[in-house]
Design an enzyme around this catalytic site. Structure first.
Site, PDB file in Angstrom:
ATOM      1  N   HIS A 117       0.785  -1.237   0.000  1.00  0.00           N
ATOM      2  CA  HIS A 117       0.000   0.000   0.000  1.00  0.00           C
ATOM      3  C   HIS A 117       0.810   1.278   0.000  1.00  0.00           C
ATOM      4  O   HIS A 117       0.233   2.356  -0.012  1.00  0.00           O
ATOM      5  CB  HIS A 117      -0.940   0.036   1.211  1.00  0.00           C
ATOM      6  CG  HIS A 117      -2.117  -0.863   1.075  1.00  0.00           C
ATOM      7  ND1 HIS A 117      -3.301  -0.458   0.518  1.00  0.00           N
ATOM      8  CD2 HIS A 117      -2.279  -2.157   1.388  1.00  0.00           C
ATOM      9  CE1 HIS A 117      -4.154  -1.465   0.516  1.00  0.00           C
ATOM     10  NE2 HIS A 117      -3.550  -2.512   1.032  1.00  0.00           N
TER      11      HIS A 117
ATOM     12  N   LYS B 154      -8.822  14.067   4.302  1.00  0.00           N
ATOM     13  CA  LYS B 154      -7.998  12.861   4.302  1.00  0.00           C
ATOM     14  C   LYS B 154      -7.097  12.953   5.525  1.00  0.00           C
ATOM     15  O   LYS B 154      -7.060  13.999   6.178  1.00  0.00           O
ATOM     16  CB  LYS B 154      -7.153  12.782   3.015  1.00  0.00           C
ATOM     17  CG  LYS B 154      -6.462  14.107   2.638  1.00  0.00           C
ATOM     18  CD  LYS B 154      -5.666  14.000   1.343  1.00  0.00           C
ATOM     19  CE  LYS B 154      -6.510  14.024   0.096  1.00  0.00           C
ATOM     20  NZ  LYS B 154      -6.429  12.796  -0.680  1.00  0.00           N
ATOM     21  N   ARG B 155      -6.386  11.871   5.864  1.00  0.00           N
ATOM     22  CA  ARG B 155      -5.439  11.972   6.971  1.00  0.00           C
ATOM     23  C   ARG B 155      -4.474  13.133   6.721  1.00  0.00           C
ATOM     24  O   ARG B 155      -4.116  13.419   5.579  1.00  0.00           O
ATOM     25  CB  ARG B 155      -4.672  10.660   7.131  1.00  0.00           C
ATOM     26  CG  ARG B 155      -5.509   9.527   7.717  1.00  0.00           C
ATOM     27  CD  ARG B 155      -6.063   9.883   9.085  1.00  0.00           C
ATOM     28  NE  ARG B 155      -5.002   9.920  10.056  1.00  0.00           N
ATOM     29  CZ  ARG B 155      -4.763   8.964  10.950  1.00  0.00           C
ATOM     30  NH1 ARG B 155      -5.552   7.903  11.015  1.00  0.00           N
ATOM     31  NH2 ARG B 155      -3.762   9.067  11.797  1.00  0.00           N
TER      32      ARG B 155
ATOM     33  N   LYS C 238       0.667  14.459   1.667  1.00  0.00           N
ATOM     34  CA  LYS C 238      -0.624  14.809   1.068  1.00  0.00           C
ATOM     35  C   LYS C 238      -0.753  16.318   0.840  1.00  0.00           C
ATOM     36  O   LYS C 238      -1.650  16.775   0.152  1.00  0.00           O
ATOM     37  CB  LYS C 238      -1.766  14.297   1.948  1.00  0.00           C
ATOM     38  CG  LYS C 238      -1.878  12.761   1.965  1.00  0.00           C
ATOM     39  CD  LYS C 238      -2.950  12.295   2.938  1.00  0.00           C
ATOM     40  CE  LYS C 238      -3.094  10.798   3.045  1.00  0.00           C
ATOM     41  NZ  LYS C 238      -3.864  10.186   1.944  1.00  0.00           N
TER      42      LYS C 238
ATOM     43  N   THR D  59      -8.365   6.863  -2.486  1.00  0.00           N
ATOM     44  CA  THR D  59      -9.717   6.395  -2.786  1.00  0.00           C
ATOM     45  C   THR D  59     -10.713   7.525  -2.550  1.00  0.00           C
ATOM     46  O   THR D  59     -11.807   7.510  -3.121  1.00  0.00           O
ATOM     47  CB  THR D  59     -10.115   5.183  -1.922  1.00  0.00           C
ATOM     48  OG1 THR D  59      -9.819   5.493  -0.553  1.00  0.00           O
ATOM     49  CG2 THR D  59      -9.360   3.947  -2.346  1.00  0.00           C
TER      50      THR D  59
ATOM     51  N   LYS E 240     -14.388   8.682  -4.589  1.00  0.00           N
ATOM     52  CA  LYS E 240     -15.703   9.011  -4.015  1.00  0.00           C
ATOM     53  C   LYS E 240     -16.171  10.371  -4.519  1.00  0.00           C
ATOM     54  O   LYS E 240     -17.350  10.556  -4.864  1.00  0.00           O
ATOM     55  CB  LYS E 240     -15.636   9.041  -2.476  1.00  0.00           C
ATOM     56  CG  LYS E 240     -15.204   7.731  -1.841  1.00  0.00           C
ATOM     57  CD  LYS E 240     -14.825   7.945  -0.364  1.00  0.00           C
ATOM     58  CE  LYS E 240     -13.941   6.815   0.127  1.00  0.00           C
ATOM     59  NZ  LYS E 240     -13.294   7.143   1.424  1.00  0.00           N
TER      60      LYS E 240
HETATM   61  C1  LIG Z   1     -11.998   7.383   1.688  1.00  0.00           C
HETATM   62  C2  LIG Z   1     -11.541   7.687   3.053  1.00  0.00           C
HETATM   63  C3  LIG Z   1     -10.180   7.857   3.315  1.00  0.00           C
HETATM   64  C4  LIG Z   1      -9.125   7.794   2.234  1.00  0.00           C
HETATM   65  O1  LIG Z   1      -8.967   9.072   1.682  1.00  0.00           O
HETATM   66  P1  LIG Z   1      -7.717   9.457   0.761  1.00  0.00           P
HETATM   67  O2  LIG Z   1      -8.085  10.796   0.235  1.00  0.00           O
HETATM   68  O3  LIG Z   1      -7.650   8.423  -0.315  1.00  0.00           O
HETATM   69  O4  LIG Z   1      -6.517   9.474   1.627  1.00  0.00           O
HETATM   70  C5  LIG Z   1      -9.792   8.143   4.609  1.00  0.00           C
HETATM   71  N1  LIG Z   1     -10.698   8.257   5.605  1.00  0.00           N
HETATM   72  C6  LIG Z   1     -12.013   8.125   5.382  1.00  0.00           C
HETATM   73  C7  LIG Z   1     -12.965   8.288   6.514  1.00  0.00           C
HETATM   74  C8  LIG Z   1     -12.486   7.826   4.109  1.00  0.00           C
HETATM   75  O5  LIG Z   1     -13.806   7.678   3.916  1.00  0.00           O
END
Ligand SMILES: *Cc1c(COP(=O)(O)O)cnc(C)c1O
Length: 837
Positions: A377, A568-569, A574, A676, A680
Site C-alpha cells: 500500500h 484525508k489523513r 498529502k 480512494t 468518491k
Molecule cells: C476514503 C476515506 C479515506 C481515504 O482518503 P484518501 O483521500 O484516499 O486518503 C480516509 N478516511 C475516510 C474516513 C475515508 O472515507
C-alpha cells in the site's frame, strides 16, 4: 468457556429450524421494531433517548440478515467452494444500518413503517456510532472490498481484530487537535454475533524444544508459553439485493482461565489476576498511525494474534471437512494480506502445518506459497515494517526459527540464480543486518506469496522499478496491479439519494450493480434541462454540507460559492500545506484589491493527525489559525471562507462527498499509492485538481484531460529535481509565493503564539524538503485560477461534473474485486437459495 462444556443430549426435531421467512413490508418491520423497543429494551413513551429506537431497528434488520446469512453459509459448504480470507488489521466500516437497508432493498419499507409510527428513519440512523476500526484509506478499502465480494457473491471472509477502542475522536480546541478515546462498543454492538464456540488459543513467549517422533523425525514443540484466547465476533456483510451475506470475523483477546499458581499460592492474588488483564490488552486499541509504523511490542502481538487465530480457524474448518489430508488445501484456500501488517501469517501457516499437523517443510512451503497473496500500500520508507529480531526471539521464538529457515532456503535460491553476488544476497535477505538486526516484513510477504500487487498503475510500476526491483528480476510473474475502487452502494446510492433518483430515472437502476453503466450519462451533459436538474441536486447537497459546517465549525458557507474540499489523513506528503498556501495567496489578493472576476470560494479541510506526528498537528493548527484570520476579516465577506471540520470519519464523508465541487488530490507525485477519496468525489460529480499521482492518473485518463485540473511535477520530475531543489530561489523568484511566505513569517497568523509555525516555515524553505511544496506552488496557483474561471461558466462546470460521474465506473470496487478474483483468487461465485432481498 463454561457454556460449552456441557453438550445437551436431546436433539431438536426436524421442524426446529423451520421458520417462516420474515416479512419485508412496512408493517412487518414496524411490528418487529415495536417488539424489540418495548420487550427487548423495555422502553416506553417516557424514554427520551434516540439510541434505543436505533438499536431496536438494528435488531429487526439483523434478524433479516440472519436468515440469509445461514443460507449463504450452507450454500458455500454445499458446493465445497474455494474461499479467500481477507486479513487486515483495519476495517473502517462506518455505519451499518442504512447500508443494510439499501442492500436488503427495504429502505423505503422501513422508512414507511416507522413513519406510520411517527418516527423519522433519518433521525434514528444518525444515532449509530461509526465502526471506526481503521485509520484511513487502507481500512476503508477493506470495507469496500467486503461489500463488493458479497455483491459479486464470492466466498470471501474478512478477518480482523475486535478493538475495544477504535480510531480516536478528534476535537479542535484553540485550533489544536485533541484526541478522545472512541469506546464504540460501550453500549453494545447490535451487528455482531459472539461465537465463543470457535474460540482459539494463541501462544506467546516461551521457548522451543526438539524431539524425535516415532519415525525418528525431528518435531519442534513451542512450550512454556503465555497463552491468550481469541474469541470471534461475526459481523454480517450483505451483498446488494442478492441474498448473499458474507462474514467479517473479528477476534477479541480474552485471558485463559488459568491463574499463575505460583503467584496465587504465594498470596499475590491481585498480581495473578492482573496478568489476565494484560492478555486482554492485545485488542484494546487500534494504533492510530496511518502510513507509518511505531514499532511497539503490543502492535506485533496484535499482528500475530490476528494471523494465528485466523489460520487456526481456517485449518479447524478444513480438518472438520477433510480430516488431516492437506493435499487439496491450496486449491481451495487463499489468504490476501492487506499490507505487511498480517505478513507474519506466512511463518504462522508454516508453523501450524508442520508443528500442529505434522507436515514436512516442503509440503508446508508448497501450500503456503500457493495460498498467500500480498498487497502493498505504500512506498514511504517510514511505513515499511521491520521488527527487531530480539523482539521476535522473546515474543515468537518458534516463528523466528521458521523465518530463519525460510531465509536460508531463499538465499540459496538467490545464490543459484546470481552466483557470487553477495551484495544482492545482503540486499534481498529477510534479515536486515546492522546495529540491531531486523526482520523485513515486506520481503517475508513477497517470498511467501504467489502474488504481489500494488494499488494503482503508477504505484505498481514504481514498486517493481524501485523497492521490489530485485524480487521482480527474480520472479517477474508474481507482480501485478490492482487499481483500488470504492463501493458505489455506500458512496453513491446511499450517500446521495438525490442523484440516485436522477440516475435511476435516466439510465435505469442497473448502475448500482454495474457501474460502467454510468457511461450512458455522458450524452446528457449536452442536455440543458438535465444540467439544470444536476445543478439543483448539487445545490441541495451543498446546502446539507453547509448546514453541517455551520453547526460544527460556526462558519457559514454560501452555496453559490465554489466548495473546495480536501479531507484525508493529515500528512506532509498529502500536502494540506500547499492548499493552505493557496488560501493565503487568495487572502493576499483580496487584501490588495485584486478581485476582478473573482470566484467566491469556500475551502473545507479535514482529517486526523497521528497523535505522535508533531508536524501534522502543527499543520492542523495553521489551518485553523488561517481560517480564523480570514473569516474574521470583513473584507473577505462573500469572497472567501475557510473551515477545518473536526473528526473526519466515514459518516462525515457521506455528507461531504455529495456536497463538493472541487476535490483536492495534491500529493507530491510518486507518494500517494492510489487514494480512494479521489474516487468518491468523482462519483459524486466533483472535479479533481490533482497531481499525476496514484489513481489520479487513471481518473484523468477516464474522464479526459479537459475535465481534470492537472498541475505539478511528475514522479520522475520530482526525483530529477531533488539534487538541485532550491526552494529559497523559487520563493524569491515568485512574487505571489514571496508574499505568502512573508505574511506567514510576519507572524500574522500567530500573533500571540510566537514561533509556533517556525518548523513549518523551515520545512518549506528546506532544500531537502521531501515533499517539494514550493516546487509545485506556481503551477498549483495557475491551475486554481483555471478552476475559478471554469466555475464561473456554470454550464461548462456542469458538463464537467456530469462527465466526471459518467466516467467514474472504472473506480467501482466491484471492478477491482473482479480483477482480484480473475487474476489471484479464482473463486467461483455462489448463489444461495433465494429468500429475495
Ligand atoms: C476514503 C476515506 C479515506 C481515504 O482518503 P484518501 O483521500 O484516499 O486518503 C480516509 N478516511 C475516510 C474516513 C475515508 O472515507
Amino acid at each position: 468457556m463454561s457454556p460449552f462444556k456441557n453438550i445437551i443430549s436431546a436433539r431438536p426435531n426436524e421442524h426446529f429450524f423451520d421458520l417462516p421467512p420474515l416479512p419485508m413490508t412496512p408493517e412487518g418491520i414496524a411490528r418487529d421494531f415495536q417488539h424489540y423497543y418495548a420487550y427487548t429494551f423495555g422502553r416506553d413513551r417516557d424514554c427520551q433517548s434516540a439510541y434505543y429506537p436505533y438499536k431496536a431497528l438494528a435488531i429487526a434488520l439483523r434478524d433479516r440478515l440472519m436468515e440469509r446469512w445461514k443460507g449463504t453459509r450452507h450454500a458455500y459448504e454445499e458446493v465445497g467452494a474455494k474461499r479467500t480470507y481477507y486479513l487486515s488489521l483495519e476495517f473502517l466500516m462506518g455505519r451499518a444500518l442504512s447500508n443494510a437497508m439499501l442492500n436488503l432493498g427495504i429502505s423505503d419499507a422501513a422508512a414507511k413503517g416507522l413513519y406510520d409510527l411517527g418516527i423519522s428513519l433519518e433521525e434514528i440512523a444518525g444515532n449509530e456510532p461509526d465502526a471506526g476500526l481503521g485509520n484511513g484509506g487502507l481500512g476503508r478499502l477493506a470495507a469496500c472490498f467486503l461489500d463488493s465480494c458479497a455483491t459479486l457473491q464470492l466466498p470471501v471472509r474478512g478477518y480482523g481484530l475486535h478493538y475495544e477502542y477504535g480510531m480516536f475522536r478528534q476535537l479542535i480546541e484553540n485550533g489544536n487537535q485533541i484526541e478522545e478515546p472512541d469506546h464504540w462498543v460501550r453500549d453494545g454492538n447490535p451487528w455482531e454475533l459472539e461465537r465463543p464456540e470457535f474460540t482459539q488459543r494463541i501462544q506467546f513467549g516461551g521457548h522451543t524444544e526438539t524431539h524425535k517422533d516415532n519415525d525418528g523425525r525431528d518435531v519442534v514443540r513451542w512450550v512454556n508459553t503465555n497463552d491468550v484466547l481469541a474469541v470471534p465476533y461475526d459481523i454480517p456483510i450483505p451483498g446488494y439485493r442478492n441474498g448473499t451475506i458474507n462474514t467479517l470475523r473479528l477476534w477479541k483477546a480474552a485471558a485463559t482461565d488459568e491463574f499463575d499458581l505460583g503467584e496465587f499460592n504465594s498470596g499475590s492474588y491481585p498480581e495473578s489476576v492482573a496478568q489476565k488483564n494484560a492478555a486482554e490488552h492485545i485488542t484494546m486499541v487500534l494504533y492510530p498511525n496511518d502510513a507509518s509504523e511505531n514499532g511497539k511490542e503490543l502492535r506485533l502481538r496484535q499482528q500475530f494474534f490476528l494471523a494465528s487465530a485466523s489460520i487456526k480457524d481456517v485449518l479447524r474448518d478444513w480438518i472438520r471437512l477433510h480430516g488431516k489430508d492437506f493435499s487439496g488445501f491450496a486449491e481451495k484456500n487463499c489468504f490476501q494480506l492487506n499490507d505487511t501488517h498480517p505478513a507474519v501469517s506466512v511463518a504462522e501457516l508454516m508453523r501450524q502445518l508442520m508443528d500442529d499437523h505434522g507436515l514436512e517443510w516442503t509440503q508446508a512451503w508448497a501450500i503456503t506459497r500457493k495460498t498467500m497473496a500480498y498487497t502493498n500500500h505504500t512506498l514511504l520508507p517510514e511505513a515499511l515494517e521491520r521488527w527487531p529480531v530480539r523482539l521476535f526471539e522473546r515474543l515468537l521464538p518458534r516463528i523466528l526459527q521458521i523465518i530463519y529457515e525460510i531465509n536460508a532456503r531463499f538465499l540459496a535460491e538467490v545464490a543459484t540464480r546470481w552466483p557470487g553476488d553477495n551484495d544482492r544476497q545482503r540486499r534481498m535477505s529477510l534479515i536486515e543486518e546492522g546495529y540491531e538486526s531486523q526482520v523485513r516484513m515486506a520481503y517475508l510477504a513477497i517470498v511467501g506469496s504467489f502474488s504481489v500487487n500494488g494499488v494503482a498503475g503508477l504505484h505498481s510500476q514504481l514498486l517493481v522499478e524501485g523497492l521490489f526491483r530485485d524480487f521482480y528480476e527474480l520472479w517477474p510473474d508474481k507482480f501485478n496491479n490492482k487499481t483500488n475502487g470504492v463501493t458505489p452502494r455506500r458512496w453513491l446510492a446511499m450517500c446521495n439519494p438525490g442523484l440516485r433518483e436522477l440516475l435511476d430515472e435516466t439510465i435505469g437502476t442497473e448502475w448500482v450493480r454495474d457501474l460502467s453503466q454510468l457511461e450512458r450519462l455522458a450524452p446528457y451533459a449536452e442536455d440543458a434541462d438535465f444540467r439544470e436538474r444536476w445543478h439543483r441536486i448539487k445545490q441541495d447537497n451543498k446546502r446539507c454540507l453547509a448546514n453541517t459546517v455551520e453547526q460544527v465549525c460556526r462558519v457559514s458557507f454560501p452555496v453559490d460559492a465554489l466548495f473546495d474540499v480536501q479531507v484525508k489523513r493529515i500528512h506532509e506528503y498529502k500536502r494540506q500545506l500547499l492548499n493552505i498556501l493557496h488560501v493565503i495567496h487568495l487572502y493576499n489578493r483580496i487584501k490588495r484589491g485584486d478581485t476582478r472576476d473573482w470566484t467566491s470560494r469556500c475551502v473545507l479541510i479535514g482529517g486526523k493527525a497521528a497523535p505522535g506526528y508533531q508536524m501534522a498537528k502543527q499543520i492542523i493548527k495553521l489551518i485553523n489559525n488561517v481560517a480564523r484570520a480570514i473569516n474574521n476579516d470583513p473584507e473577505t465577506e462573500g469572497l472567501l471562507r475557510v473551515a477545518f471540520i473536526p473528526d473526519y470519519c466515514v459518516s462525515l464523508m457521506e455528507v461531504i462527498a455529495p456536497g463538493t465541487d472541487l476535490s483536492e488530490q495534491i500529493s507530491t507525485a510518486g507518494k500517494e499509492a492510489s487514494g480512494t477519496g479521489n474516487m468518491k468525489f468523482m462519483m459524486n460529480g466533483a472535479i479533481t485538481i490533482g497531481t499525476l499521482d496514484g489513481a489520479n492518473i487513471e481518473i484523468r485518463e477516464q474522464v479526459g484531460d479537459e475535465h481534470f485540473f492537472l498541475f505539478g511535477l511528475t514522479a520522475a520530475g520530482v526525483e530529477a529535481r531533488r539534487s538541485h531543489y532550491d526552494p529559497n530561489g523559487i520563493i524569491a523568484g515568485d512574487a505571489a509565493l514571496l508574499e505568502v511566505m512573508s505574511l506567514l513569517e510576519s507572524g500574522h497568523f500567530n500573533q500571540f503564539e510566537p514561533g509556533i509555525f517556525d518548523q513549518i516555515i523551515l520545512s518549506i524553505r528546506n532544500a531537502h524538503d521531501p515533499w517539494m511544496t514550493a516546487a509545485d506552488f506556481r503551477s498549483y496557483i495557475d491551475a486554481q485560477e483555471q478552476v475559478a474561471a471554469a466555475y464561473r461558466d456554470r454550464e461548462r462546470w456542469l458538463r464537467m461534473s456530469i462527465l466526471n460521474t459518467a466516467h467514474s465506473g472504472h473506480f467501482s470496487s466491484d471492478r477491482t474485486i473482479a480483477e482480484y478474483n480473475r487474476d489471484i483468487w479464482k473463486l467461483a461465485s455462489v448463489t444461495p437459495e433465494s429468500l429475495g432481498g
